[in-house]
Design a protein around this motif. Structure first.
Motif, short mmCIF file in Angstrom:
data_model
loop_
_atom_site.label_atom_id
_atom_site.label_comp_id
_atom_site.label_asym_id
_atom_site.label_seq_id
_atom_site.Cartn_x
_atom_site.Cartn_y
_atom_site.Cartn_z
N LEU A 150 16.52 4.55 3.18
CA LEU A 150 15.75 4.81 4.40
C LEU A 150 16.71 5.14 5.54
CD1 LEU A 150 13.54 1.57 4.39
CD2 LEU A 150 12.95 3.78 3.35
N VAL A 172 12.37 8.61 4.37
CA VAL A 172 12.64 8.06 3.05
C VAL A 172 13.32 9.15 2.24
CG1 VAL A 172 11.60 7.01 1.00
CG2 VAL A 172 10.51 6.70 3.24
N SER A 202 4.21 7.54 -1.36
CA SER A 202 4.79 6.52 -2.25
C SER A 202 5.86 7.19 -3.11
CB SER A 202 3.69 5.91 -3.13
OG SER A 202 2.77 5.18 -2.34
N ALA A 252 3.08 -2.84 1.37
CA ALA A 252 4.15 -1.85 1.24
C ALA A 252 5.34 -2.49 0.53
CB ALA A 252 4.55 -1.32 2.61
N LEU A 253 5.75 -1.89 -0.58
CA LEU A 253 6.87 -2.48 -1.30
C LEU A 253 7.67 -1.41 -2.03
CD1 LEU A 253 5.87 -4.29 -4.60
CD2 LEU A 253 4.37 -2.68 -3.45
N PHE A 254 8.88 -1.80 -2.41
CA PHE A 254 9.72 -1.00 -3.28
C PHE A 254 9.52 -1.54 -4.69
CE2 PHE A 254 11.75 -0.70 0.87
CZ PHE A 254 11.86 0.68 0.99
N GLN A 268 9.04 -6.52 -1.14
CA GLN A 268 8.29 -6.05 0.02
C GLN A 268 9.22 -5.28 0.97
OE1 GLN A 268 6.36 -9.88 1.16
NE2 GLN A 268 4.55 -8.58 1.46
N ALA A 269 8.71 -4.16 1.48
CA ALA A 269 9.51 -3.33 2.38
C ALA A 269 9.93 -4.10 3.63
CB ALA A 269 8.73 -2.08 2.75
N LYS A 270 9.05 -4.95 4.11
CA LYS A 270 9.39 -5.69 5.33
C LYS A 270 10.57 -6.63 5.11
CE LYS A 270 5.96 -9.43 4.98
NZ LYS A 270 4.83 -10.07 5.70
N LEU A 275 8.89 3.67 -3.77
CA LEU A 275 8.19 3.13 -2.61
C LEU A 275 6.70 3.20 -2.89
CD1 LEU A 275 8.12 2.15 0.36
CD2 LEU A 275 8.10 4.56 1.03
N VAL A 302 13.20 -5.93 3.28
CA VAL A 302 14.38 -5.07 3.40
C VAL A 302 14.66 -4.78 4.88
CG1 VAL A 302 15.35 -2.82 2.81
CG2 VAL A 302 13.97 -4.08 1.12
N LEU A 347 5.74 0.14 7.01
CA LEU A 347 6.56 -0.64 6.09
C LEU A 347 6.50 -2.13 6.36
CD1 LEU A 347 9.72 1.57 5.53
CD2 LEU A 347 7.54 1.53 4.29
#
Length: 199
Positions: A167, A109, A160, A129-131, A90-92, A150, A94, A124
């Motif tokens: 980032l 990005v 995406s 939202a994820l990588f 999950q982006a959050k 992304l 990171v 994010l």
């Protein structure tokens, strides 16, 4: 592994206006060549307005906790693919490691091949939202962004970005490649924000 199912539909509809379904197909759309990636030298960074700048190797990336997110995908070229199962970080999570400064409001990005895109930082922090490293249980193919893509299902798929390398957190918005070349700065499929002249 935790699984998150996101309902990005508006009302009873799942397909935004002007879109058509592609079924099991997953079209490949890319500007430029698919990069060759060597995981021995690959890294991911978070820089700019953060308290803890990051630079992670692939081995370090693989140690991060992962989730699965089930969500639809909508491309600005009018196709939609429903019920994608993405696997990744999950982006959050990171962002929690990097600790954004209070003045950080936007994200640039950046990717292999020189591609960039931009997002409000708040995007994010959304649950979906994820990588991603996986799609429908299989590793991403190079044409679809291996080793890292992304995924921001709430926006058109050019946000995406494929082959993501990091980032940069910013106080002011910085339009990316397609945003500088006529695409909408935000890209909400439900409002058909395809181009810069869209509302």
């Amino acid at each position: 592994m935790e699984r998150i199912e996101i309902d990005t539909a508006r009302g009873k509809e799942r397909v935004p206006p002007g879109q058509y379904l592609v079924g099991d197909r997953w079209p490949v759309l890319t500007y430029g060549a698919t990069p060759e990636v060597d995981l021995r030298s690959w890294d991911f960074s978070v820089s700019g307005l953060v308290e803890n700048p990051l630079r992670l190797t692939w081995e370090e990336w693989e140690e991060l906790p992962t989730v699965e997110v089930k969500a639809d995908m909508h491309c600005v070229t009018s196709w939609s693919k429903l019920d994608n199962l993405w696997g990744g970080v999950q982006a959050k999570r990171v962002l929690e490691l990097a600790r954004p400064k209070p003045e950080a409001r936007y994200v640039s990005v950046f990717c292999d091949g020189g591609y960039t895109t931009n997002l409000p930082l708040e995007e994010l922090y959304e649950e979906d939202a994820l990588f991603a490293t996986h799609h429908d249980g299989e590793p991403l193919t190079p044409d679809h962004g291996w080793p890292l893509r992304l995924v921001v299902p709430r926006l058109y798929a050019w946000k995406s970005a494929k082959w993501v390398r990091g980032l940069e957190l910013l106080a002011e918005d910085r339009p990316g490649f397609w945003e500088q070349n006529g695409y909408h700065n935000y890209g909400d499929p439900w409002r058909e924000q395809r181009y810069s002249f869209s509302l």
